[in-house]
Design an enzyme around this catalytic site. Sequence first.
Site, PDB file in Angstrom:
ATOM      1  N   CYS A   3       0.853  -1.185   0.000  1.00  0.00           N
ATOM      2  CA  CYS A   3       0.000   0.000   0.000  1.00  0.00           C
ATOM      3  C   CYS A   3       0.889   1.235   0.000  1.00  0.00           C
ATOM      4  CB  CYS A   3      -0.927   0.000   1.207  1.00  0.00           C
ATOM      5  SG  CYS A   3      -1.867   1.528   1.422  1.00  0.00           S
ATOM      6  N   CYS A  11      -0.822   7.020   5.967  1.00  0.00           N
ATOM      7  CA  CYS A  11      -1.963   6.401   6.652  1.00  0.00           C
ATOM      8  C   CYS A  11      -1.464   5.178   7.404  1.00  0.00           C
ATOM      9  CB  CYS A  11      -3.050   6.004   5.649  1.00  0.00           C
ATOM     10  SG  CYS A  11      -4.453   5.125   6.402  1.00  0.00           S
ATOM     11  N   CYS A  14      -3.963   0.647   8.814  1.00  0.00           N
ATOM     12  CA  CYS A  14      -3.634  -0.780   8.703  1.00  0.00           C
ATOM     13  C   CYS A  14      -2.253  -1.005   9.322  1.00  0.00           C
ATOM     14  CB  CYS A  14      -3.668  -1.227   7.244  1.00  0.00           C
ATOM     15  SG  CYS A  14      -5.287  -1.072   6.473  1.00  0.00           S
ATOM     16  N   CYS A  87      -7.323   3.797  -1.916  1.00  0.00           N
ATOM     17  CA  CYS A  87      -7.058   2.817  -0.854  1.00  0.00           C
ATOM     18  C   CYS A  87      -7.343   1.409  -1.367  1.00  0.00           C
ATOM     19  CB  CYS A  87      -7.940   3.119   0.363  1.00  0.00           C
ATOM     20  SG  CYS A  87      -7.881   1.840   1.639  1.00  0.00           S
ATOM     21  N   GLN A 212     -22.004  -5.090   8.448  1.00  0.00           N
ATOM     22  CA  GLN A 212     -20.599  -5.496   8.475  1.00  0.00           C
ATOM     23  C   GLN A 212     -19.863  -4.993   7.234  1.00  0.00           C
ATOM     24  OE1 GLN A 212     -19.117  -6.761  10.955  1.00  0.00           O
ATOM     25  NE2 GLN A 212     -20.502  -8.038  12.155  1.00  0.00           N
ATOM     26  N   PHE A 241     -29.288  -7.176  19.950  1.00  0.00           N
ATOM     27  CA  PHE A 241     -28.406  -6.274  19.201  1.00  0.00           C
ATOM     28  C   PHE A 241     -28.355  -6.754  17.743  1.00  0.00           C
ATOM     29  CE2 PHE A 241     -26.813  -6.827  23.541  1.00  0.00           C
ATOM     30  CZ  PHE A 241     -26.782  -5.534  24.027  1.00  0.00           C
ATOM     31  N   GLU A 262     -33.253  -4.601  18.412  1.00  0.00           N
ATOM     32  CA  GLU A 262     -32.216  -3.651  17.993  1.00  0.00           C
ATOM     33  C   GLU A 262     -32.745  -2.239  18.227  1.00  0.00           C
ATOM     34  OE1 GLU A 262     -29.400  -1.309  16.542  1.00  0.00           O
ATOM     35  OE2 GLU A 262     -29.053  -3.480  16.662  1.00  0.00           O
ATOM     36  N   CYS A 336     -16.927  -7.809  18.468  1.00  0.00           N
ATOM     37  CA  CYS A 336     -15.920  -7.096  17.682  1.00  0.00           C
ATOM     38  C   CYS A 336     -14.844  -6.505  18.583  1.00  0.00           C
ATOM     39  CB  CYS A 336     -16.572  -6.003  16.842  1.00  0.00           C
ATOM     40  SG  CYS A 336     -17.435  -4.747  17.810  1.00  0.00           S
TER      41      CYS A 336
END
Length: 384
Positions: A3, A11, A14, A87, A212, A241, A262, A336
């Site tokens: 990248c 950036c 990542c 990107c 997602q 959720f 939710e 997550c």
Amino acid sequence: MSCDYFNRGLCQSCRLMSKPVTEQLLEKEARLTHLLGGLPVDERLAPVSGPEFGFRNKAKMVVMGAAHAPVLGIPGPDGQPVDLSHCPLYPQDMQALLLELTSFVRRAGIPPYRVDKAKGELKFILLTRSAVRGEFMLRFVLRSKDAIPRIERELPKLLADFPAIKVVSVNLQPVHMARLEGEEEIFLTQATRLDEVFNGVPLFIRPKSFFQTNPEVASRLYATAAKWVDELSPKSLWDLFCGVGGFGLHCANESLPVTGIEIEAEAIDCAKTSAAAMGLDNLSFAALDSTDFAMGQQAQEVPEVIIVNPPRRGIGEELCERLSAFGPRAIIYSSCNPETLAKDLALISGYRIARVQLFDMFPHSDHFEVLCLLLKEAACASAD
């Protein structure tokens, strides 16, 4: 993956970019094992990963620069704007559209919002892509309605050049603070949602409904949860959720009543649309706080299986205690944030961690998704 943004130090989102994905996965598994600490785990399944690049379906671009020279991306290390339209996490068609949107903003003459001066109009451009159809939802986050006529003036050409754009809206975020979006959404197209399909299950995306960002890995996450539920053969299921209903809809069938909860009303509208498209009338979705629902009178009939998929903060002590008191046969926890997952698992009593599986939803970063199957102690032997 190479990248240019990362290599030039522009950036660092990542952070693990310089390491092979296999090494990244080893580090993530080691971190998960460390966080779970002394919690016993019966089975640790192999991690699930997907493509290294071109996988991301959502772009959140800060709009910087000036009306005659806009930049879509992020502030760089020195505070100067960095254009992220190329990107490599984004598919090629998404990169092409982001590049065109820079020209669109310039033609429309919309001044980017200056945080340091509290002046300007255009704060963010949010772009979401449907993997199944390659269609886009484009959102302009504005300080006020003043720039809407300029967007409407240039929009016909943009839609003609990029017919894959299905939904266009303006989100009004008038306050001077670090908030991505405001309450009011103004649609500039007749369509108000994107269609998506995971594993044959129809899903829908609206502007404020969480979805997602890695479709390939997300589809395998949902399929895995559905497989675990199928092995349990429950007679009832809650999906707390639930977002747009991804987990519950994947588990649903004519003989399994599903209740999805939710807090975001737009997401619930999407879930209800999916249920109707599937022709199932034993699915119930409601726009409520998941913890309040579990603590309230509506939750007196305990389901056999409960799925929880909370935001990064986790489900918290109150809901952990409530689930422990309910004592369903199984709890499936999708997280997550492994740190809050570990805290919550330690608070849920009467269960063993039967399975843990890591899903590399965010390659090249420190983040990942974890799916856990918790079995009621007395039920462990029969379900294994």
